[in-house]
Design an enzyme around this catalytic site. Structure first.
Site, PDB file in Angstrom:
ATOM      1  N   ASN A 272      -5.285  -1.460  -1.527  1.00 51.58           N
ATOM      2  CA  ASN A 272      -3.871  -1.695  -1.855  1.00 51.58           C
ATOM      3  C   ASN A 272      -3.776  -2.197  -3.305  1.00 51.58           C
ATOM      4  O   ASN A 272      -4.813  -2.386  -3.961  1.00 51.58           O
ATOM      5  CB  ASN A 272      -3.317  -2.716  -0.851  1.00 51.58           C
ATOM      6  CG  ASN A 272      -3.914  -4.081  -1.068  1.00 51.58           C
ATOM      7  OD1 ASN A 272      -5.072  -4.209  -1.473  1.00 51.58           O
ATOM      8  ND2 ASN A 272      -3.152  -5.112  -0.832  1.00 51.58           N
ATOM      9  N   CYS A 274      -3.348  -5.001  -4.956  1.00 55.30           N
ATOM     10  CA  CYS A 274      -4.063  -6.175  -5.510  1.00 55.30           C
ATOM     11  C   CYS A 274      -5.532  -6.209  -5.122  1.00 55.30           C
ATOM     12  O   CYS A 274      -6.263  -7.163  -5.442  1.00 55.30           O
ATOM     13  CB  CYS A 274      -3.336  -7.452  -5.108  1.00 55.30           C
ATOM     14  SG  CYS A 274      -1.620  -7.454  -5.682  1.00 55.30           S
ATOM     15  N   GLU A 276      -7.246  -6.402  -2.244  1.00 54.72           N
ATOM     16  CA  GLU A 276      -7.837  -7.145  -1.127  1.00 54.72           C
ATOM     17  C   GLU A 276      -7.935  -6.336   0.162  1.00 54.72           C
ATOM     18  O   GLU A 276      -8.583  -6.764   1.109  1.00 54.72           O
ATOM     19  CB  GLU A 276      -7.057  -8.444  -0.876  1.00 54.72           C
ATOM     20  CG  GLU A 276      -5.661  -8.287  -0.279  1.00 54.72           C
ATOM     21  CD  GLU A 276      -4.579  -7.998  -1.301  1.00 54.72           C
ATOM     22  OE1 GLU A 276      -4.922  -7.639  -2.435  1.00 54.72           O
ATOM     23  OE2 GLU A 276      -3.390  -8.103  -0.959  1.00 54.72           O
TER      24      GLU A 276
HETATM   25  O1  CDP Z   1       3.063 -13.325  -1.206  1.00 53.70           O
HETATM   26  P1  CDP Z   1       3.444 -11.942  -0.803  1.00 53.70           P
HETATM   27  O2  CDP Z   1       3.424 -11.715   0.668  1.00 53.70           O
HETATM   28  O3  CDP Z   1       4.779 -11.548  -1.387  1.00 53.70           O
HETATM   29  O4  CDP Z   1       2.420 -10.880  -1.445  1.00 53.70           O
HETATM   30  P2  CDP Z   1       0.976 -11.048  -2.120  1.00 53.70           P
HETATM   31  O5  CDP Z   1       0.053 -11.743  -1.183  1.00 53.70           O
HETATM   32  O6  CDP Z   1       1.107 -11.604  -3.492  1.00 53.70           O
HETATM   33  O7  CDP Z   1       0.521  -9.540  -2.234  1.00 53.70           O
HETATM   34  C1  CDP Z   1       0.016  -8.861  -1.113  1.00 53.70           C
HETATM   35  C2  CDP Z   1       0.205  -7.404  -1.278  1.00 53.70           C
HETATM   36  O8  CDP Z   1       1.597  -7.094  -1.277  1.00 53.70           O
HETATM   37  C3  CDP Z   1      -0.279  -6.804  -2.577  1.00 53.70           C
HETATM   38  O9  CDP Z   1      -1.647  -6.567  -2.631  1.00 53.70           O
HETATM   39  C4  CDP Z   1       0.495  -5.512  -2.559  1.00 53.70           C
HETATM   40  O10 CDP Z   1      -0.092  -4.594  -1.654  1.00 53.70           O
HETATM   41  C5  CDP Z   1       1.838  -5.951  -2.051  1.00 53.70           C
HETATM   42  N1  CDP Z   1       2.793  -6.264  -3.153  1.00 53.70           N
HETATM   43  C6  CDP Z   1       3.673  -5.289  -3.593  1.00 53.70           C
HETATM   44  O11 CDP Z   1       3.671  -4.185  -3.081  1.00 53.70           O
HETATM   45  N2  CDP Z   1       4.556  -5.532  -4.614  1.00 53.70           N
HETATM   46  C7  CDP Z   1       4.573  -6.720  -5.219  1.00 53.70           C
HETATM   47  N3  CDP Z   1       5.435  -6.929  -6.219  1.00 53.70           N
HETATM   48  C8  CDP Z   1       3.690  -7.736  -4.799  1.00 53.70           C
HETATM   49  C9  CDP Z   1       2.817  -7.477  -3.748  1.00 53.70           C
END
Ligand code: CDP
Length: 574
Positions: A272, A274, A276
């Site tokens: 994905n 980021c 992970e």
């Molecule tokens: O904290 P949150 O649940 O918003 O997300 P995160 O842990 O920072 O990011 C997890 C995943 O959400 C990322 O690896 C992306 O796959 C997705 N993501 C996204 O699609 N768009 C963003 N602006 C941020 C995160």
């Protein structure tokens, strides 16, 4: 039920992006109603498996799980559960085939996912190299990088449901003939801005680096070698670009596939955005994170981990995340099928650095590594046991009998653990993000729409209070300016040793921490290895090699000041 401890910043984030609004943009849902919308929707799933289930009671449990800030699901679940969109996953991987139809199908599918709040990863490795012939037109192919620009432009045009801009991961195998162009494609900070890029590194390539030999470039169509490059030169080029502006990152493809539990379904080519969550093409995964600062209990002299509470929290979280798979409204039928066949979930942690501060253990110490090992080991084991218990009640994931796990106990989920960045949910929970060290003890945070928030680390504030230094405005300003307290002599040395920030920690210690968590994580760990501005290319090379040796699945580095626009800035307290 009261919502404890929720900070003003958190309330701002919730109001802006999570609470329901009417057509005029007025908030029509309280914070409590928002969490209730989520807990009700996710709890209702229990009735699918047991018609005597008390879903009201389960909803209360989930509500308390979130509002006590012990656990938060990923943003799409909070935003969309119980709403028309109903798309609950943060992570998707889409295939990109080598034909116009397949490429533009993928562009369309990505747009649908972005609209629903998810992020997409792609491997462009199947596309023929630029200059290769195109049979139907007699022309020449424009290659992976030019098509990435199409994906990038499409992403730019689709704001994610008005809440967040689409995020992408673009991966190219190191043996693709266009690899040099790909390594360079983000050298200009204003290009391909909606992508993170990573090089898919193979064991073969790493061996060639070690032996200082050439390696073959493979034509994706025929599978034959069409050229070769010096492995060391390519490695140095990757290092040079990463040193300059943090991109590309690297992922170790063979390691992702070593841990592919259903190899019969094909190869894992991408993660994905980021990094992970490695996934199969058309697979999605929903994430959630335990807030470790809430897993501590007071003792006479300080804090200690409360493993019983952690066990309870992990059990509830696995139950919650497995329900999300059922409640989810997938953007495409094929994604629904692929996701339900493996039922991957990604339970991780946040607030690790803050928990260490509360325990008075320096992030960059052996003790912290040992504790990471113990805590994540416990979460992983407890999570797997919870998934096995769910399998007894609800059945194992459909591909279990052809999975690499088939000799062990039946599992409900093909993977259980992932360490996410927790960029927004850690703000809601009011803790440090993921397993990252504290970035700065006081800083200005740029939210996506350009607004700024000033934050002083509350654990440090508390410590300064006990030292009688919390009213010293000049001192606080200096901390905000410098980000670190390493050079502030008014603060006792033993306190400075504990309150280390990302820049006080050597890259090797960042990587050791990443590796400690990776050791007990099914999927991967989101982690940025921070370098000071004056770090050399040699430092970056060393970090990459260490990550490889320590068993990490990938590395992302960032050298301070190397990109103009940083999400986090060390700045002044107003
Ligand atoms: O904290 P949150 O649940 O918003 O997300 P995160 O842990 O920072 O990011 C997890 C995943 O959400 C990322 O690896 C992306 O796959 C997705 N993501 C996204 O699609 N768009 C963003 N602006 C941020 C995160």
């Amino acid at each position: 039920m009261a919502i404890s401890d929720i900070s003003e910043n958190a309330l701002k984030v919730l109001e802006k992006r999570y609470q329901g609004k009417d057509e005029d943009g007025n908030v029509v849902e309280s914070v409590e109603q928002m969490f209730r919308r989520v807990s009700d929707t996710i709890a209702r799933v229990d009735a699918n498996f047991d018609n005597t289930a008390d879903t009201g009671k389960v909803s209360d449990e989930f509500f308390e799980l979130m509002t006590s800030l012990r656990f938060m699901p990923n943003s799409p679940t909070l935003m969309n559960a119980g709403r028309t969109l109903g798309q609950l996953s943060a992570c998707f991987v889409l295939p990109v085939g080598d034909s116009m139809e397949e490429i533009f199908d993928s562009v369309k599918n990505a747009a649908l996912i972005h609209k629903s709040g998810g992020g997409t990863g792609f491997s462009f490795s199947r596309l023929r190299q630029s200059g290769a012939s195109v049979k139907s037109t007699g022309g020449v192919a424009s290659g992976p990088v030019s098509f990435m620009k199409v994906f990038n432009a499409a992403t730019e045009a689709v704001k994610q449901g008005g809440t967040r801009r689409g995020a992408n991961m673009g991966i190219l195998r190191v043996d693709h003939p266009d690899i040099l162009e790909f390594i360079d494609c983000k050298a200009n900070n204003s290009d391909i801005t909606n992508f993170n890029i990573s090089i898919g590194i193979t064991e073969k390539f790493m061996q060639a680096v070690e032996e200082q030999t050439d390696y073959d470039l493979i034509d994706p169509k025929s599978g034959t070698a069409v050229g070769h490059l010096s492995a060391v030169k390519v490695f140095e080029l990757i290092v040079d670009h990463a040193w300059k502006n943090g991109e590309p990152g690297i992922i170790f493809l063979d390691r992702l596939n070593r841990d592919n539990v259903v190899p019969s379904q094909g190869e894992i080519e991408s993660t994905n955005p980021c990094g992970e969550q490695p996934l199969l093409p058309y697979e999605s995964c929903n994430l959630g994170s335990v807030n470790l600062t809430k897993m501590l209990r007071r003792t006479l002299t300080g804090y200690e981990f409360d493993f019983r509470l952690l066990e309870q929290t992990v059990n509830e979280a696995v139950h919650f995340l497995d329900n999300v798979i059922e409640a989810n409204n997938y953007p495409l039928d094929i994604i629904a099928e692929t996701t339900r066949a493996t039922r991957k979930i990604g339970l991780g942690v946040m607030g690790w650095a803050d928990a260490l501060l509360m325990l008075e253990i320096p992030y960059n110490s052996e003790e912290a590594i040992r504790l990471a090992d113990k805590v994540m080991g416990f979460i992983n084991n407890t999570g797997h046991a919870a998934s096995a218990r769910l399998a007894e009640k609800r059945g194992s994931f459909p591909l279990f009998s052809v999975s690499t796990l088939r000799e062990g106990p039946a599992m409900r989920n093909a993977t259980v653990t992932t360490i996410a960045p927790t960029g927004t949910i850690s703000m809601i929970a009011g803790c440090s993000s993921g397993v990252e060290p504290v970035f700065a003890y006081a800083f200005v945070r740029n939210i996506m729409d350009g607004t700024e928030m000033v934050e002083v680390n509350p654990i440090l504030m508390h410590k300064l209070e006990t030292l009688g230094l919390d009213k010293d405005r000049a001192l606080l300003k200096r901390i905000a300016r410098e980000g670190t307290i390493a050079h502030i002599e008014e603060i006792p040395q033993e306190v400075r040793d504990v309150f280390v920030c990302a820049h006080d920690i050597r890259p090797v210690d960042h990587i050791r921490m990443q590796a400690a968590f990776q050791n007990h994580t099914d999927n991967a760990v989101s982690k940025t290895v921070n370098f000071p501005k004056e770090a050399t290319r040699g430092d970056v090379r060393e970090a990459y090699l260490l990550a490889y040796e320590e068993g990490c699945k990938g590395v992302t580095i960032y050298r301070d000041g190397s990109r103009e626009e940083q999400v986090l800035n060390i700045g002044e307290v107003n």
